[in-house]
Design a protein around this motif. Structure first.
Motif, PDB file in Angstrom:
ATOM      1  N   MET A 256      -1.629  12.898  25.715  1.00 41.69           N
ATOM      2  CA  MET A 256      -1.604  11.253  25.139  1.00 41.69           C
ATOM      3  C   MET A 256      -0.561  10.697  25.135  1.00 41.69           C
ATOM      4  N   PHE A 257       0.940  11.769  24.857  1.00 41.04           N
ATOM      5  CA  PHE A 257       1.887  11.014  24.815  1.00 41.04           C
ATOM      6  C   PHE A 257       2.028   9.954  26.569  1.00 41.04           C
ATOM      7  N   MET A 258       1.733  10.436  27.287  1.00 43.04           N
ATOM      8  CA  MET A 258       1.832   9.622  28.619  1.00 43.04           C
ATOM      9  C   MET A 258       0.439   8.098  28.702  1.00 43.04           C
ATOM     10  N   ILE A 259       0.115   8.619  27.969  1.00 42.47           N
ATOM     11  CA  ILE A 259      -0.846   7.572  27.856  1.00 42.47           C
ATOM     12  C   ILE A 259      -0.889   6.963  26.595  1.00 42.47           C
ATOM     13  N   ALA A 260      -0.035   7.053  25.518  1.00 45.61           N
ATOM     14  CA  ALA A 260      -0.209   6.033  24.541  1.00 45.61           C
ATOM     15  C   ALA A 260       0.667   5.044  24.682  1.00 45.61           C
ATOM     16  N   PRO A 261       1.086   4.738  24.989  1.00 44.05           N
ATOM     17  CA  PRO A 261       1.784   3.266  25.493  1.00 44.05           C
ATOM     18  C   PRO A 261       0.927   1.971  25.999  1.00 44.05           C
ATOM     19  N   LYS A 262       0.148   3.137  26.795  1.00 46.75           N
ATOM     20  CA  LYS A 262      -1.193   1.395  27.315  1.00 46.75           C
ATOM     21  C   LYS A 262      -2.331   1.575  26.316  1.00 46.75           C
ATOM     22  N   LEU A 263      -1.855   1.953  25.531  1.00 47.74           N
ATOM     23  CA  LEU A 263      -3.689   2.504  24.562  1.00 47.74           C
ATOM     24  C   LEU A 263      -3.126   1.186  23.528  1.00 47.74           C
ATOM     25  N   LEU A 264      -1.069   1.911  23.363  1.00 48.64           N
ATOM     26  CA  LEU A 264      -0.768   0.892  22.301  1.00 48.64           C
ATOM     27  C   LEU A 264      -1.030  -0.545  22.666  1.00 48.64           C
ATOM     28  N   GLY A 265      -0.335  -1.053  23.648  1.00 50.00           N
ATOM     29  CA  GLY A 265      -0.744  -2.292  24.507  1.00 50.00           C
ATOM     30  C   GLY A 265      -2.124  -2.999  23.970  1.00 50.00           C
ATOM     31  N   ARG A 266      -3.138  -2.094  24.807  1.00 51.43           N
ATOM     32  CA  ARG A 266      -4.103  -2.610  24.642  1.00 51.43           C
ATOM     33  C   ARG A 266      -5.011  -2.364  23.547  1.00 51.43           C
ATOM     34  N   PHE A 267      -5.026  -1.763  22.093  1.00 50.74           N
ATOM     35  CA  PHE A 267      -5.396  -1.722  21.133  1.00 50.74           C
ATOM     36  C   PHE A 267      -5.016  -1.972  19.711  1.00 50.74           C
ATOM     37  N   GLY A 268      -3.777  -1.960  19.855  1.00 51.02           N
ATOM     38  CA  GLY A 268      -2.735  -2.291  18.208  1.00 51.02           C
ATOM     39  C   GLY A 268      -2.179  -0.411  17.787  1.00 51.02           C
ATOM     40  N   VAL A 269      -1.848  -0.672  16.776  1.00 54.80           N
ATOM     41  CA  VAL A 269      -1.203   0.549  16.360  1.00 54.80           C
ATOM     42  C   VAL A 269      -2.368   0.558  15.263  1.00 54.80           C
ATOM     43  N   LYS A 270      -3.239  -0.342  14.819  1.00 56.48           N
ATOM     44  CA  LYS A 270      -4.303  -0.103  13.432  1.00 56.48           C
ATOM     45  C   LYS A 270      -4.732   0.535  14.413  1.00 56.48           C
TER      46      LYS A 270
ATOM     47  N   PHE B 212      -2.206  14.576  15.960  1.00 53.43           N
ATOM     48  CA  PHE B 212      -1.320  14.408  16.262  1.00 53.43           C
ATOM     49  C   PHE B 212       0.016  13.624  17.631  1.00 53.43           C
ATOM     50  N   GLY B 213      -0.457  13.415  19.276  1.00 50.77           N
ATOM     51  CA  GLY B 213      -0.004  12.509  19.806  1.00 50.77           C
ATOM     52  C   GLY B 213       0.215  11.291  19.643  1.00 50.77           C
ATOM     53  N   LEU B 214      -1.629  10.678  19.471  1.00 45.81           N
ATOM     54  CA  LEU B 214      -1.325   9.052  19.238  1.00 45.81           C
ATOM     55  C   LEU B 214      -1.301   8.855  17.588  1.00 45.81           C
ATOM     56  N   VAL B 215      -1.325  10.068  16.759  1.00 44.62           N
ATOM     57  CA  VAL B 215      -1.081   8.925  15.362  1.00 44.62           C
ATOM     58  C   VAL B 215       0.438   9.235  15.476  1.00 44.62           C
ATOM     59  N   HIS B 216       0.835   9.879  16.166  1.00 46.43           N
ATOM     60  CA  HIS B 216       2.344   9.820  15.937  1.00 46.43           C
ATOM     61  C   HIS B 216       3.126   8.733  16.729  1.00 46.43           C
ATOM     62  N   ALA B 217       3.083   8.735  18.131  1.00 42.29           N
ATOM     63  CA  ALA B 217       3.374   7.789  19.218  1.00 42.29           C
ATOM     64  C   ALA B 217       3.399   6.583  18.156  1.00 42.29           C
ATOM     65  N   ALA B 218       1.985   6.280  17.633  1.00 41.58           N
ATOM     66  CA  ALA B 218       2.085   4.874  17.002  1.00 41.58           C
ATOM     67  C   ALA B 218       2.966   4.540  15.409  1.00 41.58           C
ATOM     68  N   SER B 219       2.405   5.610  14.921  1.00 41.25           N
ATOM     69  CA  SER B 219       3.414   5.243  13.979  1.00 41.25           C
ATOM     70  C   SER B 219       5.016   4.943  13.870  1.00 41.25           C
ATOM     71  N   ILE B 220       6.048   6.092  15.045  1.00 38.74           N
ATOM     72  CA  ILE B 220       7.300   5.759  14.976  1.00 38.74           C
ATOM     73  C   ILE B 220       7.583   4.366  15.936  1.00 38.74           C
ATOM     74  N   GLN B 221       6.603   3.425  16.693  1.00 41.69           N
ATOM     75  CA  GLN B 221       6.689   2.475  16.723  1.00 41.69           C
ATOM     76  C   GLN B 221       6.074   1.744  15.506  1.00 41.69           C
TER      77      GLN B 221
END
Length: 390
Positions: free
Chosen positions: A253-267, A305-314
């Motif tokens: 999830m950490f590997m793909i999180a940047p693409k997901l965050l860029g496409r869908f946003g944190v919230k 943890f994976g996606l929540v943490h990546a989104a939270s740190i950003q």
């Protein structure tokens, strides 16, 4: 050495720091409960001791963040924290009373828990505009957790829980050795009159409420997961493998999180991830005897943890001014992992009893996760750095 090479070298040492920091977590979180049980403590005492592990995150990151933001000495604080944690961890080797172990935990986890918020700021500032690489750097922490949660699980099956202090000591020394090469350059600190006031707008408040509720929901997992699987008939080694499945999902999830965050946003990603977390805890409550459903619940760790943490740190990095970033990361760590984690672990110990009420703890965890999802839904959309809309 040119600047690019310096940055690459620094990122390698930062990756090593993440590896050892979370390897320590991989030893403590799943197996301290079993360690304390074999020392003769009951569920309430275990819950209290494990809550200390979380509770020191309330004070330590904030104390060190104030120093870091005033002095810019972030790397030095990581080094001093690693050294003090390694030395004070020696007290854990003594087979003392409940009170002695509580004091020992308070001391060495205070220094250990002070490190992560500073490490997060150093990482993001080193990456600069390439913050999308955060997941790749942070995944080394997940790798450390994975290696040692599996290895220690098999080690306990072979030699018993008393190997934990020795493994922990090696890891604390590894963390110190990885921190020492970090550059000691001070971050640029604004003069007091030039520093903007720290403001917690409603977006940050709803985010922090959600983070606290999420970590409360994780109390049974962080404190009693291995004990719960032992109660269901699994061995420590098998429990370690299941934890490893979750960590593998987290790394991917950490590997793909940047693409997901860029496409869908944190919230949006927070709301979806927290919903999956509630479902995960319900699976633990009712279907722990099924190896398939148990495995699926661990795969959902990618969201918990994976996606929540990546989104939270950003989220924290983008919503706090550079002069308050240490405070922002510390606030997130202390309120979520500190207040939320300590409350969740302590309450779980109270509910757990002799183990007959274990499923109730997981149901309570699911309720907290769904409430966290609701809080995340109320985070207003950011229009610009100072304005929000519902």
């Amino acid at each position: 050495m040119d600047q690019t090479s310096q940055v690459s070298t620094q990122l390698r040492w930062i990756s090593a720091c993440y590896f050892f920091f979370f390897a320590i977590l991989g030893v403590m979180v799943p197996y301290l409960g079993v360690f304390f049980e074999n020392r003769g403590f009951n569920a309430q005492e275990i819950g209290f001791l494990l809550a200390i592990l979380m509770a020191t995150r309330i004070i330590a990151p904030n104390v060190w963040a104030m120093v870091a933001d005033r002095t810019g000495m972030r790397a030095q604080l990581v080094k001093w924290g690693a050294a003090a944690a390694a030395v004070s961890y020696l007290t854990f080797f003594y087979d003392g009373s409940f009170t002695y172990l509580a004091i020992s935990l308070c001391v060495y986890t205070f220094f250990w828990n002070a490190i992560l918020a500073q490490l997060e700021v150093i990482t993001l500032e080193t990456l600069g505009e390439n913050t999308s690489r955060y997941g790749a750097i942070r995944s080394f922490g997940s790798l450390g957790y994975l290696v040692f949660v599996v290895g220690v699980g098999f080690g306990i099956s072979l030699w018993g829980t008393e190997i934990l202090p020795y493994v922990g000591m090696v890891l604390f020394i590894g963390l110190l050795l990885s921190a020492l090469p970090l550059p000691s350059d001070r971050a640029v600190v604004k003069r007091k009159g030039d520093t903007p006031k720290l403001v917690l707008d409603k977006g940050i408040v709803w985010f922090l409420i959600s983070a606290i509720l999420l970590q409360m929901s994780a109390g049974p997992f962080y404190g009693f997961f291995v004990l719960y699987l032992k109660q269901a008939g699994y061995t420590e080694a098998v429990a370690g493998i299941y934890v490893a499945v979750g960590v593998l999902a987290e790394i991917l999830m950490f590997m793909i999180a940047p693409k997901l965050l860029g496409r869908f946003g944190v919230k949006r990603l927070l709301v979806v991830s927290l919903g999956f977390t509630g479902i995960r805890w319900l699976l633990m409550a009712y279907l722990v005897d099924s190896v398939i459903w148990l495995g699926l619940s661990q795969l959902l760790h990618a969201f918990t943890f994976g996606l929540v943490h990546a989104a939270s740190i950003q989220f924290v990095h983008s919503r706090f001014d550079a002069s308050h970033r240490s405070k922002g990361q510390a606030l997130y760590a202390s309120l979520s992992f500190g207040v939320g984690g300590a409350l969740g672990t302590w309450l779980c110990g109270m509910i757990w009893g002799d183990g007959s009420g274990a499923y109730l703890a997981w149901i309570g965890a699911a309720i907290c996760a769904f409430l966290a999802m609701l809080a995340a839904y109320f985070i207003p959309k950011q229009v610009n750095s100072n304005q929000y809309t519902a």
